[in-house]
Design an enzyme around this catalytic site. Structure first.
Site, PDB file in Angstrom:
ATOM      1  N   LYS A  90       0.814  -1.221   0.000  1.00 27.45           N
ATOM      2  CA  LYS A  90       0.000   0.000   0.000  1.00 27.45           C
ATOM      3  C   LYS A  90       0.847   1.270   0.000  1.00 27.45           C
ATOM      4  O   LYS A  90       0.419   2.307  -0.496  1.00 27.45           O
ATOM      5  CB  LYS A  90      -0.907   0.016   1.228  1.00 27.45           C
ATOM      6  CG  LYS A  90      -2.008  -1.029   1.199  1.00 27.45           C
ATOM      7  CD  LYS A  90      -3.230  -0.509   0.468  1.00 27.45           C
ATOM      8  CE  LYS A  90      -4.365  -1.519   0.497  1.00 27.45           C
ATOM      9  NZ  LYS A  90      -5.518  -1.051  -0.295  1.00 27.45           N
ATOM     10  N   SER A 114      -9.041   1.389   8.382  1.00 24.49           N
ATOM     11  CA  SER A 114      -8.673   0.764   9.657  1.00 24.49           C
ATOM     12  C   SER A 114      -7.540  -0.213   9.427  1.00 24.49           C
ATOM     13  O   SER A 114      -7.250  -1.054  10.266  1.00 24.49           O
ATOM     14  CB  SER A 114      -9.866   0.024  10.253  1.00 24.49           C
ATOM     15  OG  SER A 114     -10.958   0.884  10.388  1.00 24.49           O
ATOM     16  N   TYR A 153       3.622   6.664  13.408  1.00 21.99           N
ATOM     17  CA  TYR A 153       4.113   7.308  12.184  1.00 21.99           C
ATOM     18  C   TYR A 153       3.736   8.791  12.163  1.00 21.99           C
ATOM     19  O   TYR A 153       3.997   9.484  11.188  1.00 21.99           O
ATOM     20  CB  TYR A 153       3.560   6.609  10.940  1.00 21.99           C
ATOM     21  CG  TYR A 153       4.091   5.203  10.722  1.00 21.99           C
ATOM     22  CD1 TYR A 153       5.453   4.917  10.818  1.00 21.99           C
ATOM     23  CD2 TYR A 153       3.233   4.145  10.428  1.00 21.99           C
ATOM     24  CE1 TYR A 153       5.934   3.622  10.623  1.00 21.99           C
ATOM     25  CE2 TYR A 153       3.710   2.850  10.228  1.00 21.99           C
ATOM     26  CZ  TYR A 153       5.063   2.603  10.333  1.00 21.99           C
ATOM     27  OH  TYR A 153       5.535   1.332  10.137  1.00 21.99           O
ATOM     28  N   GLY A 210      -9.834  -4.054  -3.621  1.00 18.76           N
ATOM     29  CA  GLY A 210     -10.385  -2.993  -4.456  1.00 18.76           C
ATOM     30  C   GLY A 210      -9.877  -3.086  -5.885  1.00 18.76           C
ATOM     31  O   GLY A 210     -10.413  -2.450  -6.791  1.00 18.76           O
ATOM     32  N   GLY A 211      -8.819  -3.859  -6.089  1.00 19.68           N
ATOM     33  CA  GLY A 211      -8.334  -4.108  -7.443  1.00 19.68           C
ATOM     34  C   GLY A 211      -7.164  -3.240  -7.884  1.00 19.68           C
ATOM     35  O   GLY A 211      -6.719  -3.342  -9.029  1.00 19.68           O
ATOM     36  N   ALA A 214     -16.200 -13.178  -0.213  1.00 25.80           N
ATOM     37  CA  ALA A 214     -16.245 -11.737  -0.527  1.00 25.80           C
ATOM     38  C   ALA A 214     -16.017 -11.580  -2.025  1.00 25.80           C
ATOM     39  O   ALA A 214     -15.130 -10.861  -2.468  1.00 25.80           O
ATOM     40  CB  ALA A 214     -15.175 -10.981   0.268  1.00 25.80           C
ATOM     41  N   ASN A 264       0.343  -7.773   7.818  1.00 22.73           N
ATOM     42  CA  ASN A 264      -0.271  -7.228   9.033  1.00 22.73           C
ATOM     43  C   ASN A 264      -1.462  -8.089   9.424  1.00 22.73           C
ATOM     44  O   ASN A 264      -2.489  -8.078   8.751  1.00 22.73           O
ATOM     45  CB  ASN A 264      -0.687  -5.767   8.806  1.00 22.73           C
ATOM     46  CG  ASN A 264       0.534  -4.871   8.658  1.00 22.73           C
ATOM     47  OD1 ASN A 264       1.534  -5.043   9.347  1.00 22.73           O
ATOM     48  ND2 ASN A 264       0.467  -3.917   7.740  1.00 22.73           N
TER      49      ASN A 264
END
Lengths: 333, 333
Positions: free
Chosen positions: A51, A77, A114, A178-179, A206, A306
């Site tokens: 990400k 989140s 952070y 989300g792709g 999902a 994570n």
């Protein structure tokens, strides 16, 4: 539409700030399956997931256009919150993350460590409403998690890096939430070599993207899905990602027991703390390999690491390591 | 006695066959503790543990002296079995491993996948008797797990490599089972820089080495210990390792709840599948750091990543990630 040039430019812009994550292999797994599997270890990326590539690219583009905002907001989140918090600090822009109050303590602590401010709301819907209001103020920019050309191009750099690290790849696989990651992978692979197959994976629990691809329109989950692959629990893909996802070569829906099986095995074989969301992709790889007549070289993007304690406890509840991986195990879904 | 020259020679001999494992860091952990911690990721070593360094060095020395045997035997149900199996294949010498029949299926599968024959016995004692008989046959050599100068020198290369990868280390920490890794670390650190402190760690539930150091004679566990740190459950250290261990700067006995705490946190922060045996060492590091007045640079040897499903399920049974690491948490043992 995102082009390969966009992804190459993103790579140049973000490379000073991100890790060039390593490629890992398991000789035991290769022996058992009879093919060569390479793993791009983005769980070793700073903040623990791919990400960061999208978030840093988004801010790099704003900086390049002298348009860095006074304040950044995002609603998440999960891995996106940490990525935006880290990227904001890097570009000296204050960050506020809007999340539901049930955000896990560890993700909250990382986000705040952070340097971001964390605004907790009773529900995710309330957080989403609040971030929208905040983003409409002057000098504030909202960073979306996937459905934006800058984010897709940034996330596509994971595949670009991986395909430069290993030659002669026949197939590349990535998970789909989300792709953003999968669509960036498609653009990259098509440009580098038209013969590379691109395969996506999603939890059966999902399966909004699979349904969207079948119906040729974006379908949304109507309620929160019950899956260990929480990184792929996004309610729907976006218009930007969906246009690209339509050209995926194969797309697999993976059941929870297969997700658990591959999370145990990949953690064990690669010695990496791998999220169920990316381990899930191995079932798509096995489905693909079981249909091949010749030895193949496959790249799997390990998207993140994570994982909550609750998920880890569920993943390791019963023993999957007593059944060795083989192509015979492949369940066509 | 093993010298630093022996360890340097071992490094030269084994380097064509082993991975130069990476150094990992967690900026979050460094921030929370206020010091710099470096982790030598030997869980990413081939076969998943530092044990391969000793096994390959042992066979390299035999080869150098034109004394490669016709057959190799070893008794182990763990990382040593896999290391010897892999090393034997590398030097084209057949390997037979003697183990108790309760060897975990995954370790048995890995040992056999590396080409070794596995002889299972009802009990570990029966396996030990059988391997002794086998080793007395002509052309057969037994490879011990730790108590041999070749093994100690080979295992000491992990510290040598780590201290060449990072400068200005103030303290280096390693777990202690039979003491091969820790004694090799002591010899290396003393030779490179007399100011480097060397700190060892052992499970409180298997504290034979701590008791041996207090009594100044080798003490043995009288029964199988109940600890998650199974790599440090060895009944006693050996004469070779004990002589060197006597000069360790500090040695800590770690309780099971601290072992679980640090296994969860290191897996989460480093995104590595880390054995409780090496995560345990972090409690010794925290004990050390809580007594320091200035910022320190610490090296921790992450010794391996082979963990059974049963252990993983126990490790992740309750949530330790809701309590952030800090020096205030340090429990003096």
């Amino acid at each position: 539409m995102v082009t390969f040039d966009d992804i190459k430019q993103a790579q140049t812009l973000i490379s000073p700030y991100i890790q060039r994550t390593p490629i890992m292999q398991s000789s035991l797994l290769n022996g058992w399956l009879g093919h060569e599997i390479f793993f791009k270890a983005e769980c070793l990326q700073t903040t623990g997931a791919f990400k960061l590539r999208g978030a840093i690219h988004f801010l790099s583009q704003l900086k390049k256009h002298n348009a860095l905002p006074k304040h950044i907001v995002a609603n998440s989140s999960g891995n996106h919150a940490q990525a935006v918090a880290y990227a904001g600090r890097l570009f000296n822009v204050p960050v506020t993350i809007y999340s539901a109050k049930n955000i896990s303590p560890i993700k909250a602590a990382a986000t705040e460590s952070y340097g971001a401010t964390l605004n907790r709301f009773d529900t995710r819907v309330q957080a989403d409403v609040a971030v929208k209001a905040a983003s409409e103020q002057e000098g504030v920019v909202w960073i979306p998690p996937f459905n934006h050309p800058y984010i897709i191009a940034g996330q596509g750099t994971a595949a670009l890096e991986a395909l430069k690290q290993v030659d002669d790849i026949d197939m590349i696989a990535a998970p789909c939430g989300g792709g953003g990651l999968l669509s960036g992978t498609i653009v990259t692979a098509r440009a580098l070599n038209k013969n590379i197959d691109v395969v996506g994976a999603e939890p059966l629990a999902a399966n909004d993207a699979a349904r969207s691809l079948r119906e040729n329109r974006i379908m949304s989950l109507t309620e929160a899905p019950n899956t260990l692959a929480d990184g792929a629990a996004t309610p729907s893909v976006g218009e930007h990602t969906f246009e690209i996802l339509k050209s995926v070569d194969a797309f697999h829906e993976v059941d929870e027991s297969s997700i658990i099986y591959w999370t145990q095995w990949l953690q064990h074989l690669l010695k990496l703390h791998i999220e169920p969301t990316c381990a899930m992709t191995m079932q798509a790889v096995v489905n693909y390999l079981s249909q091949q007549q010749t030895k193949k070289r496959v790249m799997v993007i390990i998207s993140g690491g994570n994982i909550s304690q609750t998920s880890m406890h569920k993943i390791w509840e019963y023993d999957c390591l007593d059944t060795l991986p083989s192509l015979g195990l492949a369940t066509r879904i």
